[in-house]
Scaffold this active site. Structure first.
Site, PDB file in Angstrom:
ATOM      1  N   CYS A 109       0.811  -1.230   0.000  1.00 23.77           N
ATOM      2  CA  CYS A 109       0.000   0.000   0.000  1.00 23.77           C
ATOM      3  C   CYS A 109       0.837   1.270   0.000  1.00 23.77           C
ATOM      4  O   CYS A 109       0.301   2.366  -0.127  1.00 23.77           O
ATOM      5  CB  CYS A 109      -0.948  -0.018   1.191  1.00 23.77           C
ATOM      6  SG  CYS A 109      -1.946  -1.509   1.198  1.00 23.77           S
ATOM      7  N   HIS A 243      -3.019   6.851   3.964  1.00 28.45           N
ATOM      8  CA  HIS A 243      -3.534   5.613   3.381  1.00 28.45           C
ATOM      9  C   HIS A 243      -4.919   5.334   3.981  1.00 28.45           C
ATOM     10  O   HIS A 243      -5.106   5.381   5.198  1.00 28.45           O
ATOM     11  CB  HIS A 243      -2.555   4.476   3.691  1.00 28.45           C
ATOM     12  CG  HIS A 243      -3.039   3.138   3.260  1.00 28.45           C
ATOM     13  ND1 HIS A 243      -3.692   2.918   2.064  1.00 28.45           N
ATOM     14  CD2 HIS A 243      -2.967   1.922   3.865  1.00 28.45           C
ATOM     15  CE1 HIS A 243      -3.997   1.643   1.961  1.00 28.45           C
ATOM     16  NE2 HIS A 243      -3.576   1.020   3.037  1.00 28.45           N
ATOM     17  N   ASN A 273     -10.425   0.131   1.325  1.00 28.29           N
ATOM     18  CA  ASN A 273      -8.966   0.223   1.197  1.00 28.29           C
ATOM     19  C   ASN A 273      -8.571  -0.273  -0.201  1.00 28.29           C
ATOM     20  O   ASN A 273      -8.679  -1.461  -0.492  1.00 28.29           O
ATOM     21  CB  ASN A 273      -8.334  -0.641   2.299  1.00 28.29           C
ATOM     22  CG  ASN A 273      -6.816  -0.693   2.233  1.00 28.29           C
ATOM     23  OD1 ASN A 273      -6.219  -0.269   1.238  1.00 28.29           O
ATOM     24  ND2 ASN A 273      -6.205  -1.223   3.273  1.00 28.29           N
TER      25      ASN A 273
HETATM   26  O1  UT7 Z   1      -3.445  -1.777   4.031  1.00 27.86           O
HETATM   27  C1  UT7 Z   1      -3.323  -2.422   5.264  1.00 27.86           C
HETATM   28  C2  UT7 Z   1      -4.407  -3.449   5.331  1.00 27.86           C
HETATM   29  N1  UT7 Z   1      -4.866  -3.877   6.612  1.00 27.86           N
HETATM   30  C3  UT7 Z   1      -5.323  -3.068   7.600  1.00 27.86           C
HETATM   31  O2  UT7 Z   1      -5.286  -1.877   7.544  1.00 27.86           O
HETATM   32  C4  UT7 Z   1      -5.927  -3.762   8.802  1.00 27.86           C
HETATM   33  C5  UT7 Z   1      -5.810  -2.950  10.079  1.00 27.86           C
HETATM   34  N2  UT7 Z   1      -6.701  -3.512  11.107  1.00 27.86           N
HETATM   35  C6  UT7 Z   1      -8.002  -3.211  11.167  1.00 27.86           C
HETATM   36  O3  UT7 Z   1      -8.483  -2.406  10.383  1.00 27.86           O
HETATM   37  C7  UT7 Z   1      -8.824  -3.845  12.246  1.00 27.86           C
HETATM   38  O4  UT7 Z   1      -7.991  -4.608  13.091  1.00 27.86           O
HETATM   39  C8  UT7 Z   1      -9.979  -4.778  11.702  1.00 27.86           C
HETATM   40  C9  UT7 Z   1     -11.061  -3.889  11.076  1.00 27.86           C
HETATM   41  C10 UT7 Z   1      -9.432  -5.737  10.675  1.00 27.86           C
HETATM   42  C11 UT7 Z   1     -10.607  -5.548  12.839  1.00 27.86           C
HETATM   43  O5  UT7 Z   1     -11.077  -4.656  13.830  1.00 27.86           O
HETATM   44  P1  UT7 Z   1     -10.744  -4.916  15.381  1.00 27.86           P
HETATM   45  O6  UT7 Z   1     -11.399  -3.868  16.142  1.00 27.86           O
HETATM   46  O7  UT7 Z   1      -9.254  -5.060  15.488  1.00 27.86           O
HETATM   47  O8  UT7 Z   1     -11.499  -6.277  15.638  1.00 27.86           O
HETATM   48  P2  UT7 Z   1     -10.925  -7.675  16.150  1.00 27.86           P
HETATM   49  O9  UT7 Z   1     -10.143  -8.343  15.065  1.00 27.86           O
HETATM   50  O10 UT7 Z   1     -10.265  -7.457  17.468  1.00 27.86           O
HETATM   51  O11 UT7 Z   1     -12.256  -8.487  16.351  1.00 27.86           O
HETATM   52  C12 UT7 Z   1     -13.248  -8.062  17.320  1.00 27.86           C
HETATM   53  C13 UT7 Z   1     -14.444  -8.988  17.194  1.00 27.86           C
HETATM   54  C14 UT7 Z   1     -14.084 -10.456  17.192  1.00 27.86           C
HETATM   55  O12 UT7 Z   1     -15.122 -11.155  17.849  1.00 27.86           O
HETATM   56  P3  UT7 Z   1     -14.957 -11.597  19.405  1.00 27.86           P
HETATM   57  O13 UT7 Z   1     -13.714 -12.451  19.448  1.00 27.86           O
HETATM   58  O14 UT7 Z   1     -14.810 -10.310  20.153  1.00 27.86           O
HETATM   59  O15 UT7 Z   1     -16.224 -12.333  19.666  1.00 27.86           O
HETATM   60  C15 UT7 Z   1     -14.104 -10.829  15.718  1.00 27.86           C
HETATM   61  O16 UT7 Z   1     -14.384 -12.182  15.511  1.00 27.86           O
HETATM   62  O17 UT7 Z   1     -15.119  -8.734  15.959  1.00 27.86           O
HETATM   63  C16 UT7 Z   1     -15.250  -9.966  15.229  1.00 27.86           C
HETATM   64  N3  UT7 Z   1     -15.159  -9.645  13.808  1.00 27.86           N
HETATM   65  C17 UT7 Z   1     -16.222  -9.324  13.061  1.00 27.86           C
HETATM   66  N4  UT7 Z   1     -17.524  -9.224  13.350  1.00 27.86           N
HETATM   67  C18 UT7 Z   1     -18.361  -8.850  12.364  1.00 27.86           C
HETATM   68  C19 UT7 Z   1     -14.038  -9.583  13.034  1.00 27.86           C
HETATM   69  N5  UT7 Z   1     -14.364  -9.209  11.764  1.00 27.86           N
HETATM   70  C20 UT7 Z   1     -15.720  -9.050  11.772  1.00 27.86           C
HETATM   71  C21 UT7 Z   1     -16.632  -8.681  10.775  1.00 27.86           C
HETATM   72  N6  UT7 Z   1     -17.952  -8.586  11.113  1.00 27.86           N
HETATM   73  N7  UT7 Z   1     -16.259  -8.389   9.504  1.00 27.86           N
END
Ligand code: UT7
Length: 319
Positions: A109, A243, A273
């Site tokens: 990216c 970004h 993104n």
């Molecule tokens: O160009 C670079 C590309 N990548 C990035 O920029 C990624 C950077 N990271 C992020 O943007 C965030 O970490 C995410 C958006 C990917 C995830 O957000 P988060 O606040 O870090 O969530 P998490 O991974 O800690 O998950 C929290 C909860 C989990 O459930 P439990 O364990 O609390 O029950 C996940 O299973 O949210 C759940 N979850 C979802 N729920 C609904 C994860 N993805 C989803 C989803 N829909 N799409």
């Protein structure tokens, strides 16, 4: 270098969070609050080459140049249907450019900032007069659409910039710290009778929390570093063009810098993104909507797989 023309193009298909919730265990509420993304554009009938061509045509028109004036093409691309020949060499034929060198880069990216730095070096060395930078990405073809973790974040798009000799790149900082596990996509290679180990292609694997942490930490230090190198105060910055990965990442960076919301333009709510295309698409939108004036100071900052980062201070002298 200085930028004298920009362009961008997005696929026609707009996919809402609700459309994803129809086949993934997710919701508009979760995606909106955790990422800020509402819609993303996904390639369906068009190809990535179509988008890139449109973006280049707009940039050339603004620069008042024709394709035959281009003497170097640099394309940033993570993946497309051709592993070879290069994206840039295919695009060269599509836009009708003469037989100039064509170079592909893959710094995930961060591609736009890396490409600006490369173009600047060529221009400074007097080897090039009119460089074309294109960032064209279709992350929709590397994510696993049966999983909700990464697929909800991304969208496809392309952007272009024409760069010519000038003094607008006031400071650049690029970094890479080899880190494969946090973010990678593994393509499946063809069968080879001499390779006995098992190999599987893997759709994009992402440790979201780790990338979030690295993104915020690195962007903040990169931005402070380039401001310092350029001798620019935060109060002199018109826009931080970051970004477009996650609104919470942008907000965390903003809060740390102590700068007002209006200095952080964003479009990730519409496009998700778009990997290396995200930053130049936003730059093009600012340019086309006349939000950039001669003399403006911009800070660009990006991060991605690698783990790679790139930031710069850009003086805008316009087209
Ligand atoms: O160009 C670079 C590309 N990548 C990035 O920029 C990624 C950077 N990271 C992020 O943007 C965030 O970490 C995410 C958006 C990917 C995830 O957000 P988060 O606040 O870090 O969530 P998490 O991974 O800690 O998950 C929290 C909860 C989990 O459930 P439990 O364990 O609390 O029950 C996940 O299973 O949210 C759940 N979850 C979802 N729920 C609904 C994860 N993805 C989803 C989803 N829909 N799409």
């Amino acid at each position: 270098m200085k930028i004298i023309g920009t362009g961008s193009a997005l696929p026609s298909l707009s996919v809402s969070n609700d459309m994803l919730a129809a086949f993934l265990d997710t919701s508009d509420e979760w995606i909106s609050t955790r990422t800020g993304v509402k819609h993303r554009r996904i390639l369906s009938t068009e190809t990535l080459f179509d988008l890139a061509t449109q973006a280049v045509e707009q940039a050339l028109e603004q620069a008042k140049l024709t394709a035959s004036d281009i003497d170097y093409i640099i394309c940033s691309n993570l993946v497309n249907i051709y592993a070879t020949p290069s994206f840039s060499s295919i695009l060269q034929g599509r836009i009708g450019a003469a037989n100039c060198p064509c170079l592909d880069i893959n710094t995930a990216c961060t591609g736009f900032v890396y490409a600006l730095d490369i173009a600047d070096a060529f221009l400074k060395a007097g080897k090039v007069k009119n460089a074309l930078i294109v960032c064209a990405e279709e992350p929709s073809r590397i994510v696993d659409w049966t999983e909700r973790d990464a697929s909800i974040l991304f969208g496809d798009g392309a952007a272009a910039a024409i760069v010519v000799p000038g003094d607008d790149l006031r400071a650049v900082y690029l970094s890479t710290t080899s880190n494969i596990d946090s973010l990678y996509y593994q393509r499946k290679l063809e069968f080879n009778p001499f390779v006995k180990r098992k190999e599987y292609g893997k759709p994009l694997v992402m440790n979201g929390r780790e990338i979030f942490r690295l993104a915020v930490l690195n962007s903040i230090s990169d931005i402070n570093r380039v401001l310092d190198t350029a001798g620019v105060q935060k109060s002199d910055v018109k826009f931080y063009v970051l970004h477009q990965a996650n609104m919470r990442i942008i907000e965390a960076i903003r809060q740390n810098l102590g700068e007002p919301e209006e200095k952080f333009p964003h479009n990730l709510e519409h496009y998700g993104n778009t990997a290396s295309a995200s930053l130049p698409i936003l730059l093009d939108e600012l340019n086309k909507s006349n939000q950039l004036q001669k003399g403006d100071i911009l800070v660009l900052s990006s991060f991605g797989a690698g783990f790679a980062t790139g930031a710069c201070v850009l003086h805008w002298s316009g087209n």
